[in-house]
Design an enzyme around this catalytic site. Structure first.
Site, short mmCIF file in Angstrom:
data_model
loop_
_atom_site.label_atom_id
_atom_site.label_comp_id
_atom_site.label_asym_id
_atom_site.label_seq_id
_atom_site.Cartn_x
_atom_site.Cartn_y
_atom_site.Cartn_z
N HIS A 86 0.83 -1.20 0.00
CA HIS A 86 0.00 0.00 0.00
C HIS A 86 0.87 1.25 0.00
CE1 HIS A 86 -2.93 -2.95 1.50
NE2 HIS A 86 -3.82 -2.16 0.92
N GLU A 106 8.51 -0.79 4.68
CA GLU A 106 9.22 0.48 4.54
C GLU A 106 10.54 0.44 5.31
OE1 GLU A 106 5.19 1.12 3.15
OE2 GLU A 106 5.97 0.08 4.90
N ASP A 165 27.36 0.73 -3.87
CA ASP A 165 27.62 1.55 -5.05
C ASP A 165 28.74 2.55 -4.82
OD1 ASP A 165 27.01 2.62 -7.72
OD2 ASP A 165 26.27 4.36 -6.62
#
Length: 157
Positions: free
Chosen positions: A78, A113, A127
């Protein structure tokens, strides 16, 4: 077909769970990821020696952005409003622990989340440091704790 999974309808098709009848309540989740780093990279992070910028600062912003974008990254999540998203780091001898805390007043939890936040933070670190050492690896991504909702509270033992 018996519906055993909330994200499947009676025919087995994927769907977003209907939460329209649920009431908003306080939600809290805490997640962790660990990333293994060489002692050289740990030293470079401590001394802020990366050309791309401060590794911890960039990873913190990336994690917060990741938490906010979870429903865009995970198809059946959601889209919820977050009240807070916090990312903390702890440098160890050859590891970096990343912990996220996410809170919201919503109809559904914020576990995804919090998990997305630590994952995106870890990927950002990879990265930023891969040019120095590609042997870096991300491990142990998990939920530490959650509070609120119909399924109750959870704390990793």
């Amino acid at each position: 077909m018996e519906n055993r999974f909330s994200h499947l309808d009676k025919k087995g098709n994927a769907r977003i769970v209907n939460i329209s009848k649920k009431k908003k309540s306080s939600r809290y989740a805490k997640a962790q990821a660990t990333i293994w780093l060489s002692s050289k990279i740990i030293s470079m992070i401590k001394n802020d020696e990366f050309k791309k910028g401060n590794v911890i600062s960039v990873a913190r912003i990336a994690g917060i952005m990741g938490a906010k974008q979870t429903s865009n990254l995970i198809p059946l999540c959601h889209n919820i409003s977050l009240d807070s998203s916090e990312i903390n780091f702890r440098l160890l001898e050859e590891e970096l622990e990343i912990v996220s805390i996410v809170q919201s007043e919503e109809k559904t939890g914020v576990e995804m989340e919090a998990l997305t936040a630590v994952t995106i933070s870890a990927l950002t670190i990879y990265d930023m440091v891969k040019g120095v050492d590609k042997s870096v690896y991300i491990k142990d991504i998990f939920l530490l704790e959650k509070k609120g909702g119909e399924t109750g509270d959870y704390k990793k033992q």
